[in-house]
Each structure stands twice: as structure tokens, then as C-alpha cells.
Design an enzyme around this catalytic site. Structure first.
Site, PDB file in Angstrom:
ATOM      1  N   LYS A   1      -1.272 -28.417  15.841  1.00  0.00           N
ATOM      2  CA  LYS A   1      -0.709 -27.610  14.753  1.00  0.00           C
ATOM      3  C   LYS A   1       0.786 -27.374  14.999  1.00  0.00           C
ATOM      4  O   LYS A   1       1.228 -27.246  16.139  1.00  0.00           O
ATOM      5  CB  LYS A   1      -1.478 -26.285  14.697  1.00  0.00           C
ATOM      6  CG  LYS A   1      -1.158 -25.400  13.506  1.00  0.00           C
ATOM      7  CD  LYS A   1      -2.068 -24.175  13.552  1.00  0.00           C
ATOM      8  CE  LYS A   1      -1.796 -23.203  12.423  1.00  0.00           C
ATOM      9  NZ  LYS A   1      -2.706 -22.043  12.478  1.00  0.00           N
TER      10      LYS A   1
ATOM     11  N   SER B   1      -4.905 -21.366   8.198  1.00  0.00           N
ATOM     12  CA  SER B   1      -3.565 -21.924   8.291  1.00  0.00           C
ATOM     13  C   SER B   1      -3.500 -23.240   9.075  1.00  0.00           C
ATOM     14  O   SER B   1      -2.485 -23.927   9.019  1.00  0.00           O
ATOM     15  CB  SER B   1      -2.631 -20.901   8.959  1.00  0.00           C
ATOM     16  OG  SER B   1      -3.045 -20.592  10.279  1.00  0.00           O
ATOM     17  N   SER B   2      -4.578 -23.606   9.783  1.00  0.00           N
ATOM     18  CA  SER B   2      -4.589 -24.897  10.498  1.00  0.00           C
ATOM     19  C   SER B   2      -5.027 -26.007   9.545  1.00  0.00           C
ATOM     20  O   SER B   2      -5.855 -26.863   9.891  1.00  0.00           O
ATOM     21  CB  SER B   2      -5.528 -24.827  11.717  1.00  0.00           C
ATOM     22  OG  SER B   2      -5.238 -23.708  12.523  1.00  0.00           O
TER      23      SER B   2
ATOM     24  N   ILE C   1      -6.186 -16.507  13.339  1.00  0.00           N
ATOM     25  CA  ILE C   1      -6.048 -15.050  13.370  1.00  0.00           C
ATOM     26  C   ILE C   1      -6.882 -14.375  12.276  1.00  0.00           C
ATOM     27  O   ILE C   1      -7.054 -13.170  12.275  1.00  0.00           O
ATOM     28  CB  ILE C   1      -4.570 -14.605  13.264  1.00  0.00           C
ATOM     29  CG1 ILE C   1      -4.423 -13.120  13.638  1.00  0.00           C
ATOM     30  CG2 ILE C   1      -4.010 -14.887  11.883  1.00  0.00           C
ATOM     31  CD1 ILE C   1      -3.008 -12.624  13.710  1.00  0.00           C
ATOM     32  N   GLY C   2      -7.427 -15.157  11.364  1.00  0.00           N
ATOM     33  CA  GLY C   2      -8.266 -14.566  10.319  1.00  0.00           C
ATOM     34  C   GLY C   2      -9.244 -15.576   9.742  1.00  0.00           C
ATOM     35  O   GLY C   2      -9.840 -15.363   8.686  1.00  0.00           O
ATOM     36  N   GLY C   3      -9.373 -16.699  10.477  1.00  0.00           N
ATOM     37  CA  GLY C   3     -10.217 -17.791   9.977  1.00  0.00           C
ATOM     38  C   GLY C   3      -9.444 -19.094   9.916  1.00  0.00           C
ATOM     39  O   GLY C   3      -9.900 -20.081   9.338  1.00  0.00           O
ATOM     40  N   SER C   4      -8.261 -19.129  10.534  1.00  0.00           N
ATOM     41  CA  SER C   4      -7.327 -20.242  10.361  1.00  0.00           C
ATOM     42  C   SER C   4      -7.776 -21.563  10.971  1.00  0.00           C
ATOM     43  O   SER C   4      -7.222 -22.603  10.652  1.00  0.00           O
ATOM     44  CB  SER C   4      -5.959 -19.866  10.923  1.00  0.00           C
ATOM     45  OG  SER C   4      -5.372 -18.853  10.151  1.00  0.00           O
TER      46      SER C   4
END
Length: 587
Positions: free
Chosen positions: A151, A226-227, A247-250
Site C-alpha cells: 500500500k 482504504s487498501s 483502521i476501520g475496515g481498510s
């Protein structure tokens, strides 16, 4: 000097002169502001142009290298190589049946092809060509000869980690992240960096620098974030193993959207040195780096490779806990909690069906399934998650977005962050009866307000974790089966549907390891059932989620597997169990 004084004393400023001077001063001030704004805008454009040029040049140089290699090695069966699982690939590399060069150039070629269609790469790591020359001399490491994608926010020497924001461009890192160093020590070859959303705190995958990344299964859908660049590249066949952050499901959301496996370890299990967040210091909702791949064995092998003495030496803050293969390979029956609806967001029909089908398979295999519900989820969302991530009222995030355009994927999410505090409070009050969820969100994005309140918030998070573990033990469960967001959204809906993150961010808040396994695809029946979707609150948020997931027939469906902190191997073992049962059910 005396003559100057006399002159000044002789000057009498009448009202008209004063007004003219004031006007001139205001005009000059406005001109200065305008010039600065134009200059800043031009600087941002120049930074973006340079970043895009670097990407284009790296892609072109990689393409030339691939063509030269293919001409000199016409017998390389690249199409076969990129179909091999990571386990098969590492075995054949160790045995000398495949050369690192054949594998590297096969994946480089595939990545370049996939990127043309999906726009998932931010640049080829040209240093990987030099590393390839040295890796073949010693067949060392669990990942010997394996090309690995990373990433964009993971540090690689002499490359930017921009997090998709212009303010971070033209700041090449001075050294590799610890995880990149360990990958290299284990024989892996990091070869490409992948795309992410502007500012990271979003689960789409678009930014003003590199543009929108799309879904490998449907180009009209997002790959998640985000990934997202990792999810898209691996799902499209361009990488066999990648590293993301969550950090939240990324990691888990793009894995779900793109039909691959992804694992978020317990925060602290892997080193975070050199993994760039959009801002540092936030301690309530913890980020974690982790592997993404086509299957669970690949995730486990990556964890085993990373959890080595070299990492423990490079980063002494990481507990020296090697990978426990015995737990991962165990076959004892499990007592499994299951959750179909968290009571805050009604899952899409395919999310719920995935849980029901996996639950049935697990019961048939001899495991015990017991109902489970998360504690006080609405309180956890507003007071612990949102107030934790945006404790400063989003001030630091907004500072990071200065100096460039706001990406469309982020606009609807961050617009309320710019509102003055009194307006957020007023909207929270006005929406209390109309939309309780929206009211709570507006109150939460004001932040905690003071340092004593921040300490209280941290204490509340600690209490919630303790209460959840006690609840888990009362239920007497080993692991938890629960939904993960899906199927892949239509464009521009992620920022409008942050409320759905309850299904993933909860486990960052709790710091429980969690992973995602693909189990099915969206059916015509799912789409028909979606037409009657109402939601828990039947408000605008529920309507928006329904619109986001519509038109998903044929897209991947996944489930999420969770364990208690530091039981990462048990979580992976559970994921492997689900994966095997799904494979058996399809035979």
C-alpha cells in the site's frame, strides 16, 4: 531627519485621504491573498504533475524491462505462473522448478496489464529489479523470490508515502518500513505501490493525485478502501500477496469488495514503524497492518514470515511472539458466536445470506453455533469510534487536506467537518427526533472538547473493551462469525455511508483480530430482496446504503471472522475452516 519630521508633522490626513489609504491597504491585502492562493494552487498542480510523471516513467521503464525479458526468455509460461497459489509458488521456487526471474517478470507483466484497466498502482518500485539480481544467489527466507505489492502509505526508501494528500508529496522516505525490511530479509521482492483514498479515512479508493481505482469484477463499482489498490490488484490477478493497513475496515472492506482474503491482526502484533497514518497520536481506534491475498494459507504464511526474530530485533516494542503453527493447524471443534444484524445497520441481503449459509456449513462440520450481539452499539459508534477518531473535531484531518482539491469520494463525508461547532451542535439538536443516528454523528464530530474529556473518552474505550470480553466469555465462545460490508458499492457512496462501518471499525476499537473470507456471489434473488430493504432506522442513511449496493449481481460476498486480542492464529484457523467448507460445498 529633522526635515522628514517637519514634513510628516505638516501632513494632515483628512477623512478622504484616510479612506483612500484604507482602501488601498485593503486592495493590497486582497491582492496578496489572491496571489498566495494562485501560487498555492499552482504549487499543488506542479506537485501532482511531478507525482504522475514519476508514476508514468516507472510504468514505462517496467514495461520495457518486461518486453526485453520476454524476448530473451520466450519459453516462460507466465499465464501458468500467475495462477499458482502462494504455497505452490514458494514450493516451486525453493525446489528450483521456477526461477525468481520468471516469477518476477510474470507478475510485473500482469500488474502492468491489470493497472491499465483498474488504475490500482501509484508506481513501480524500480529498485526491485536490482533486488531481483541479488535474491537468486541465496535461496533463503519463507517468501524467497515472491513479488509483493505494498500500500502507498507503507514506507519504501526514496519513495513518497503521500496518503493521497498533496501536502505529503515530494517527501521521499529516508528508509524502508520495518515490514518492508523483514519482507526483503525473508526473500520477498516488494515491486509495486498501490492506490488509496485521499486522507486514508475513507473506504473508497480515489485521490486527486492518482485518480479512482475500480473493482476487478465490475468496472462501474469501487474496489473499496482504504487498501483498495491492493484489493483491486490482487483481485485482478496482478499480485499474489500484498500488505495493507486497517483502521476501520481498510483491509477487510476491499477484500470483501474484490473477492479476496484479508487479515487485520491485533494492533501491535506487527511493527507499525514506517506505516504512515494521515495523522499520529489518535489512541482510541487502533490501526493495524496486515496481509491480503487470494487464500487464507497465504495470509498465514505472510504472518509466519513477518513474525520472526528480525522484526523483533528491528522493533523491540513488538512482543516477540512467533507464529503459532500448532494453533493454526488445529482441528478441534469450535464454539462460534454468530451475528447477522448488529442492530445499527441492517445488512444487505447478500451479507445476511452469507452468514446463514456459513453458519449451516459450520454446524454440519460439528462446530457449535451460538447467537451473539455486540454491546450498546449506538453508544460505541458515536461516543467511542467517531469521537475517538475525530477527537479534535477533525481539525488535524482538515489541515492535511489543505493545499489541494477535495476528491469527490471524500466530499460528502468531510463537508460537515468544516461546519463551525455551533452549527454542528444546532444540527444535532434539530435532527434528534427526525434522525437519531445523524443527530448523534453531528454531536460526535464536534470532538471531545478538552484534555480531561479526552482522558474520559480513553477510559470509556477501556471499559467497553473489558465489558465486551466479559460478555464474550459469558457466551463461552472461541471465535465470532459476523457480516462484512458488501457487496461492492456504486461510485461516490462510501463517504455517504460511514455509518455502515460499525461492522468493521468495532474490531479496531476493541483491538480484536479480524479477517475476511469470500464465500459466495450476489444472486438475482438477493437483488430482488434488496428492493424491499427498509433498514433499522428507515432513514436517509438506510436509503443511501440500499442505493450504494444496488446492481451487484455476480459480485463477491464475504463473511468476517473475529477472535480475542492476540489470538491471531485462532482467527486465521477459523478463516481457513470457513474457506475449506465453502470449497467442499461447491464440489
Amino acid at each position: 531627519m529633522d526635515s522628514v519630521k517637519q514634513f510628516l508633522q505638516g501632513v494632515e490626513l483628512d477623512n478622504r485621504t484616510a479612506a483612500l489609504l484604507t482602501g488601498a491597504a485593503c486592495g493590497v491585502g486582497a491582492l496578496v491573498v489572491l496571489v498566495r492562493k494562485v501560487s498555492s494552487h499552482q504549487e499543488a498542480k506542479d506537485k501532482i504533475r511531478r507525482a504522475r510523471t514519476r508514476r508514468t516513467e516507472s510504468l514505462q521503464r517496467a514495461e520495457q524491462a518486461v518486453l526485453q525479458y520476454k524476448e530473451s526468455h520466450p519459453m516462460t509460461d507466465s499465464a501458468h505462473i500467475v495462477t499458482l497459489s502462494l504455497s505452490e509458488l514458494t514450493k516451486q521456487l525453493k525446489e528450483g522448478l521456477l526461477s525468481p526471474e520468471d516469477v518476477f517478470y510474470s507478475y510485473m507483466e500482469k500488474t502492468l496489464d491489470v493497472n491499465k484497466q483498474l488504475n490500482c498502482c501509484t508506481g513501480i518500485l524500480l529498485e526491485s529489479f536490482d533486488q531481483l539480481k541479488t535474491v537468486g544467489s541465496k535461496k533463503e527466507g519463507l517468501l524467497y523470490g515472491v513479488p509483493v505489492s505494498i500500500k502507498e502509505n507503507i514506507a519504501y526508501k526514496n519513495h513518497d508515502s503521500s496518503c493521497g494528500v498533496i501536502i505529503n508529496l515530494d517527501q521521499p522516505l529516508e528508509k524502508d518500513s520495518v515490514l518492508v525490511e523483514v519482507l526483503k530479509r525473508q526473500g520477498a521482492i516488494p515491486f509495486v505501490k498501490t492506490n488509496l483514498p485521499q486522507g486514508l479515512l475513507n473506504y473508497d479508493c480515489s485521490n486527486p493525485i492518482y485518480g479512482q481505482t475500480v473493482n476487478p469484477h465490475n468496472l462501474q463499482k469501487t474496489c473499496g478502501g482504504s487498501s483498495g489498490g491492493e484489493g483491486s490488484l490482487i483481485g485482478g490477478g496482478g499480485s499474489v500477496l500484498g500488505l495493507g493497513s486497517d483502521i476501520g475496515g481498510s483491509i477487510r472492506i476491499p477484500a470483501s469488495f474484490c473477492g479476496i482474503a484479508g487479515f487485520k491482526p491485533t494492533a501491535g502484533r506487527l511493527s507499525s514503524q514506517g506505516i504512515r497514518p494521515i495523522y499520529r497520536g489518535q489512541k482510541s481506534v487502533l490501526s493495524s497492518s496486515g496481509p491480503m491475498a487470494r487464500d487464507v494459507d497465504s495470509l498465514a504464511l505472510c504472518m509466519q514470515a513477518l513474525l520472526c526474530d528480525h522484526m523483533f530485533s528491528l522493533d523491540p516494542t513488538v512482543p516477540p511472539l512467533p507464529f503459532n503453527t500448532q494453533i493454526y493447524q488445529s482441528s478441534r471443534p469450535l464454539r462460534i458466536g454468530y451475528l447477522e444484524n448488529d442492530g445499527y445497520v441492517q445488512p444487505s441481503p447478500s451479507m445476511a445470506r452469507g452468514i446463514r449459509e456459513v453458519k449451516a456449513l459450520l454446524e454440519q462440520a460439528g462446530h457449535t453455533l451460538v447467537p451473539y450481539s455486540p454491546l450498546n452499539i449506538s453508544h460505541a459508534v458515536s461516543e467511542l469510534m467517531i469521537k475517538g477518531v475525530l477527537a479534535d473535531g477533525a481539525t488535524t484531518l482538515l489541515q492535511k487536506l489543505v493545499g489541494g482539491p477535495l476528491d469527490p469520494c471524500l466530499r460528502s463525508q468531510v463537508l460537515p467537518y468544516y461546519f463551525p461547532k455551533w452549527l454542528k451542535k444546532a444540527l444535532s439538536f434539530l435532527l434528534k427526533s427526525l434522525s437519531p443516528r445523524a443527530s448523534a454523528v453531528f454531536n460526535s464530530i464536534c470532538g471531545v472538547g478538552s484534555i480531561p474529556n479526552l482522558w474520559k473518552q480513553h477510559a470509556a474505550v477501556e471499559d467497553y473493551i473489558s465489558e465486551t470480553i466479559a460478555h464474550w466469555r459469558r457466551c463461552d465462545i472461541d471465535v465470532l462469525l459476523c457480516p462484512v460490508i458488501g457487496p461492492a458499492y456504486n461510485f461516490l457512496y462510501c463517504g455517504k455511508n460511514t455509518h455502515v462501518l460499525t461492522y468493521t471499525m468495532l474490531y479496531n476499537l476493541l483491538n480484536f483480530p479480524a479477517g475476511v473470507v469470500p464465500v459466495s456471489t450476489v444472486t438475482a434473488e438477493d437483488e430482488e430482496e434488496l428492493k424491499h430493504y427498509k433498514g433499522v432506522y428507515q432513514d436517509l442513511m438506510d436509503k443511501s446504503f440500499k442505493q450504494a449496493v444496488s446492481g451487484g449481481e455476480g459480485l463477491p460476498v464475504a463473511v468476517q471472522c473475529v477472535a480475542l486480542p492476540w489470538q491471531d492464529e485462532l482467527c486465521l484457523r477459523f478463516m481457513k475452516e470457513v474457506e475449506q467448507l465453502i470449497k467442499q460445498s461447491r464440489k
